[in-house]
Design an enzyme around this catalytic site. Structure first.
Site, PDB file in Angstrom:
ATOM      1  CG  HIS A  81      -7.823 143.222  18.135  1.00 51.36           C
ATOM      2  ND1 HIS A  81      -8.447 144.408  17.879  1.00 51.36           N
ATOM      3  CD2 HIS A  81      -8.745 142.255  17.877  1.00 51.36           C
ATOM      4  CE1 HIS A  81      -9.694 144.177  17.474  1.00 51.36           C
ATOM      5  NE2 HIS A  81      -9.899 142.877  17.474  1.00 51.36           N
ATOM      6  CG  HIS A 237     -11.212 141.757  12.702  1.00 47.20           C
ATOM      7  ND1 HIS A 237     -10.113 142.484  13.096  1.00 47.20           N
ATOM      8  CD2 HIS A 237     -12.027 141.688  13.786  1.00 47.20           C
ATOM      9  CE1 HIS A 237     -10.263 142.846  14.353  1.00 47.20           C
ATOM     10  NE2 HIS A 237     -11.419 142.379  14.801  1.00 47.20           N
ATOM     11  CG  ASP A 241     -12.019 139.324  16.917  1.00 42.12           C
ATOM     12  OD1 ASP A 241     -11.108 140.097  17.251  1.00 42.12           O
ATOM     13  OD2 ASP A 241     -13.085 139.713  16.413  1.00 42.12           O
ATOM     14  CG  HIS A 264     -15.411 138.152  21.336  1.00 47.87           C
ATOM     15  ND1 HIS A 264     -14.095 137.919  21.016  1.00 47.87           N
ATOM     16  CD2 HIS A 264     -15.731 139.323  20.747  1.00 47.87           C
ATOM     17  CE1 HIS A 264     -13.646 138.920  20.289  1.00 47.87           C
ATOM     18  NE2 HIS A 264     -14.611 139.786  20.109  1.00 47.87           N
TER      19      HIS A 264
HETATM   20 ZN    ZN Z   1     -11.682 142.040  16.861  1.00 48.14          ZN
END
Ligand code: ZN
Length: 281
Positions: A81, A237, A241, A264
């Protein structure tokens, strides 16, 4: 070569403290101007010799529920973030001092990072620079999840998710560097989680610092802590990321980045593929 910086940095330093999502430990982050063109990098000021951990794809050590960077024994986790905020604000060079192993989650979004950067001075927009043009599409797929980078006349990020919870379901968001306002459209979107996974994750030693104050939690019957800041806050959100993970390239290629049900791990696989391509250029 990716890591040559364009040289924009902060006017002055700022500092924020808070609890880390996974460790539950409080750390203080001080972000300082860097005029040595070293890009964005962390400094573990609590460790002997204050080791430097570069915010690069090569330094990624782990991607379980957050992105972790390491240099030797020194680690820093949940960097996405803060790094998204610096990259989207056009801060190419920054020295990020931290006195522990995890960046504070704050309110679960990038809102406070963006506000702090804006308060000390944004030098220019990430879109103002000569772009690195992606010339061929890249796809990385895992089951029904994928990430892609497509040649595009603009730099754009598009994210879709699909959960078997009616409060989330199938939702998308798309944000363009050229047209969009990151601070208003993406940065305020908070971390989210599923109520039924919380116990399992805590038993695995994760999300010790998570709470209804810093993460949206969804159950089969709806959100436990409404109201949402956007109807598609979870998709926004995930886009945040993705911006943070791809910021590890140093600069964004001009491309349309498209992700669906990704993580991720897939974001970083895409970043690694792009970094390899850029080295061939
Ligand atoms: Zn996040």
């Amino acid at each position: 070569m990716l890591l040559i910086s364009m040289g924009n940095t902060l006017k002055t330093a700022f500092e924020l403290s808070g609890v880390g999502l996974h460790s539950g430990e409080t750390t203080t982050v001080k972000v300082l101007p860097d005029e040595s063109n070293q890009g964005r990098y962390f400094v573990r000021v609590d460790l002997p010799n204050q080791p430097i951990i570069p915010a690069t794809v090569q330094a990624v050590s782990q991607t379980t529920l957050s992105t972790e960077l390491a240099q030797g024994e020194a680690k820093v986790r949940t960097v996405e973030h803060l790094l998204a905020s610096l990259a989207a604000s056009g801060v190419d060079d920054a020295r990020i001092e931290i006195d522990g192993a995890e960046v504070p989650l704050l309110d679960g979004s990038a809102k406070l990072w963006l506000e702090a950067i804006a308060a000390v001075g944004i030098v220019s927009s990430v879109c103002d620079r000569s772009p690195w043009l992606l010339r061929q599409p890249i796809w990385i797929q895992e089951g029904d999840a994928f990430v892609a980078a497509l040649p595009s006349p603009e730099t754009r990020f598009t994210y879709g998710i699909d959960f078997p919870y009616s409060a989330i379901a199938n939702q998308w968001h798309s944000w363009s560097c050229q047209e969009g306002n990151f601070a208003q459209e993406v940065a305020p979107a908070r971390t989210f989680g599923l109520a039924e996974q919380i116990e399992h994750l805590q038993q695995a030693g994760l999300i010790r610092g998570g709470s209804l104050e810093n993460a949206l939690v969804c159950s089969k019957s709806g959100w436990l802590n409404p109201p949402l800041r956007f109807t598609n806050e979870p998709a926004r959100h995930k886009l945040l990321d993705l911006v943070g993970d791809l910021s590890l390239l140093g600069r964004f290629p001009q491309a349309h980045f498209l992700a669906y049900k990704a993580s991720h791990k897939l974001h970083i696989q895409l970043a690694r593929t792009l970094a390899d391509l850029d080295q061939l250029n």
